[in-house]
Scaffold this motif. Structure first.
Motif, PDB file in Angstrom:
ATOM      1  N   ALA A 293      -5.857   7.985  -5.349  1.00 12.18           N
ATOM      2  CA  ALA A 293      -5.472   7.437  -4.032  1.00 12.18           C
ATOM      3  C   ALA A 293      -6.796   7.433  -3.023  1.00 12.18           C
ATOM      4  CB  ALA A 293      -4.381   8.061  -3.400  1.00 12.18           C
ATOM      5  N   GLU A 294      -7.188   6.507  -2.852  1.00 11.05           N
ATOM      6  CA  GLU A 294      -8.239   6.497  -2.112  1.00 11.05           C
ATOM      7  C   GLU A 294      -8.030   6.644  -0.308  1.00 11.05           C
ATOM      8  OE1 GLU A 294     -11.023   3.670  -4.478  1.00 11.05           O
ATOM      9  OE2 GLU A 294      -8.992   3.304  -4.338  1.00 11.05           O
TER      10      GLU A 294
ATOM     11  N   GLY B 276       0.793  -1.239   0.014  1.00 16.58           N
ATOM     12  CA  GLY B 276       0.026  -0.065  -0.125  1.00 16.58           C
ATOM     13  C   GLY B 276       1.032   1.373  -0.033  1.00 16.58           C
ATOM     14  N   ALA B 277       0.536   2.037  -0.843  1.00 12.04           N
ATOM     15  CA  ALA B 277       1.251   3.409  -1.067  1.00 12.04           C
ATOM     16  C   ALA B 277       1.241   4.063   0.443  1.00 12.04           C
ATOM     17  CB  ALA B 277       0.617   4.113  -2.055  1.00 12.04           C
ATOM     18  N   ARG B 278       2.436   4.813   0.475  1.00 13.25           N
ATOM     19  CA  ARG B 278       2.559   5.564   1.933  1.00 13.25           C
ATOM     20  C   ARG B 278       2.317   7.130   1.568  1.00 13.25           C
ATOM     21  NH1 ARG B 278       2.189   0.562   3.346  1.00 13.25           N
ATOM     22  NH2 ARG B 278       3.593  -0.106   5.030  1.00 13.25           N
ATOM     23  N   VAL B 279       2.168   8.067   2.476  1.00 10.31           N
ATOM     24  CA  VAL B 279       2.247   9.332   2.386  1.00 10.31           C
ATOM     25  C   VAL B 279       3.207   9.749   1.413  1.00 10.31           C
ATOM     26  CG1 VAL B 279       2.027  11.632   3.372  1.00 10.31           C
ATOM     27  CG2 VAL B 279       0.901   9.395   4.654  1.00 10.31           C
ATOM     28  N   ALA B 280       4.495   9.410   1.632  1.00  5.58           N
ATOM     29  CA  ALA B 280       5.509   9.900   0.662  1.00  5.58           C
ATOM     30  C   ALA B 280       5.127   9.582  -0.705  1.00  5.58           C
ATOM     31  CB  ALA B 280       6.801   9.415   1.248  1.00  5.58           C
ATOM     32  N   HIS B 281       4.794   8.328  -1.029  1.00  2.23           N
ATOM     33  CA  HIS B 281       4.512   8.170  -2.289  1.00  2.23           C
ATOM     34  C   HIS B 281       3.532   9.377  -3.177  1.00  2.23           C
ATOM     35  CE1 HIS B 281       5.378   3.782  -1.178  1.00  2.23           C
ATOM     36  NE2 HIS B 281       6.245   3.943  -2.440  1.00  2.23           N
ATOM     37  N   VAL B 282       2.369   9.547  -2.245  1.00  2.91           N
ATOM     38  CA  VAL B 282       1.584  10.460  -2.804  1.00  2.91           C
ATOM     39  C   VAL B 282       2.115  11.942  -2.894  1.00  2.91           C
ATOM     40  CG1 VAL B 282      -0.642  11.759  -2.475  1.00  2.91           C
ATOM     41  CG2 VAL B 282      -0.246   9.437  -1.655  1.00  2.91           C
TER      42      VAL B 282
ATOM     43  N   ARG C 110       2.681  14.274 -11.304  1.00  3.38           N
ATOM     44  CA  ARG C 110       2.152  13.025 -11.825  1.00  3.38           C
ATOM     45  C   ARG C 110       0.444  12.720 -11.146  1.00  3.38           C
ATOM     46  NH1 ARG C 110       4.666   7.385 -11.974  1.00  3.38           N
ATOM     47  NH2 ARG C 110       2.942   7.249 -13.368  1.00  3.38           N
TER      48      ARG C 110
ATOM     49  N   VAL D 238      -4.241   9.819 -14.387  1.00  3.52           N
ATOM     50  CA  VAL D 238      -4.658  10.295 -12.903  1.00  3.52           C
ATOM     51  C   VAL D 238      -4.373   9.343 -12.017  1.00  3.52           C
ATOM     52  CG1 VAL D 238      -6.410  11.390 -11.401  1.00  3.52           C
ATOM     53  CG2 VAL D 238      -6.330  11.778 -13.798  1.00  3.52           C
ATOM     54  N   ILE D 239      -3.494   9.406 -10.995  1.00  2.00           N
ATOM     55  CA  ILE D 239      -3.298   8.311  -9.976  1.00  2.00           C
ATOM     56  C   ILE D 239      -4.559   8.604  -8.961  1.00  2.00           C
ATOM     57  CG2 ILE D 239      -1.870   7.416  -8.111  1.00  2.00           C
ATOM     58  CD1 ILE D 239       0.466   8.186  -9.888  1.00  2.00           C
TER      59      ILE D 239
END
Lengths: 81, 208
Positions: free
Chosen positions: A80-81, A25-31, A39, A77-78
């Motif tokens: 993130a939910e 799962g993506a972390r805050v840093a990825h976003v 992006r 568009v990425i």
């Protein structure tokens, strides 16, 4: 299968983890990074009813796709939910 | 939801005993969301302390970063996400968040339980402390996700986006690596088919 055998099977799998990360799962840093490089961007959909959100995201995707015509990269568009 | 909806007794390996004995642990579904931010703070603190002593635990910088439970709390409260936790020795040793609504499979025609987040407590990582405190957190959480999928009538199928350092675990379990997902930060998407998930569950001594 007896209890001893069962715990042995689990032990093998657990030992194999070896204390390595299990992260998913993506972390805050990825976003944050995706936003920084352009992006991704934030759209607050909290006031959009849940069942309408896919439609809104599809609309935004279509706009990005149209705007990216002629560029080397396909716009996306990425979400993130 | 303020109380867990269910719990199951499982085992972890106590990494600090010479005989590496099995120790009882519990997996809780619908773990109280009020606890989540506290856990993240505890874990962040442990990571920071390890970082200052030069122990990265094999984690890439991105993998140190936390999930934003503050943003997810609304989703948990609205019951879109189900938080699942493994507790042992009085502490949360691992956390997982799954979407309650199934997602479409990328390998077949059916649907999967989507695992949105998985993390182990920092003290369970080799190198971050003197040795991993408990082993098996990933196995226990993955098994719980497969069980959820079975209970939801999805044949055990699950999907997740792995962080790079964790890909070995998901590959070893028999999940299929679909590949980097350009729509999700280029993280590798993994999927367990129902058949492979059940086979794996049996291989760790669990009855599907």
């Amino acid at each position: 299968m007896n209890q001893v055998a069962q715990s042995d099977f689990f032990r093998q799998a657990a030992e194999a983890e070896g204390g390595m990360p299990i992260s998913a799962g993506a972390r805050v840093a990825h976003v944050r990074q995706a936003v920084e490089v352009g992006r991704a961007f934030f759209v607050d959909l909290t006031r959009v009813p849940e069942d309408k959100r896919p439609e809104v995201v599809a609309g935004i995707n279509e706009l990005v796709k149209r705007a990216s015509v002629g560029t080397t990269q396909e716009g996306r568009v990425i979400v993130a939910e | 939801m303020s109380n867990p909806s269910s719990f199951r007794t499982v085992s972890l390996i106590d990494g600090r005993t010479p005989e590496r004995s099995l120790i009882e642990a519990q997996v809780y579904r619908d773990y109280p969301y009020v606890e989540l931010e506290n856990i993240e703070l505890q874990w962040a603190d442990a990571r920071e302390r390890a970082a200052t002593t030069g122990n990265s635990g094999g984690l890439a910088p991105m993998e140190h970063a936390h999930w934003d439970w503050r943003n997810k709390t609304g989703s948990v409260e609205a019951e879109f996400h189900m938080p699942v936790a493994v507790e042992c020795a009085g502490f949360a040793q691992g956390l997982m968040a799954v979407w309650r609504s199934p997602r479409l499979s990328r390998l077949g025609d059916g649907s999967v339980v989507y695992v949105d987040y998985v993390e182990s407590a920092p003290w369970n990582l080799k190198g971050l402390t003197t040795g991993a405190r408990f082993l098996g957190v990933g196995t226990v959480l993955l098994a719980e996700a497969v069980r959820l999928s079975l209970e939801m009538g999805l044949s055990g199928a699950i999907g997740l986006h792995s962080l790079p350092q964790a890909e070995g675990l998901y590959t070893r379990c028999g999940m299929s690596r679909v590949g980097p997902d350009p729509d999700y930060f280029d993280l590798a998407y993994f999927e367990f088919t129902g058949e492979n998930a059940i086979c794996w569950l049996k291989s760790i001594g669990e009855k599907p």
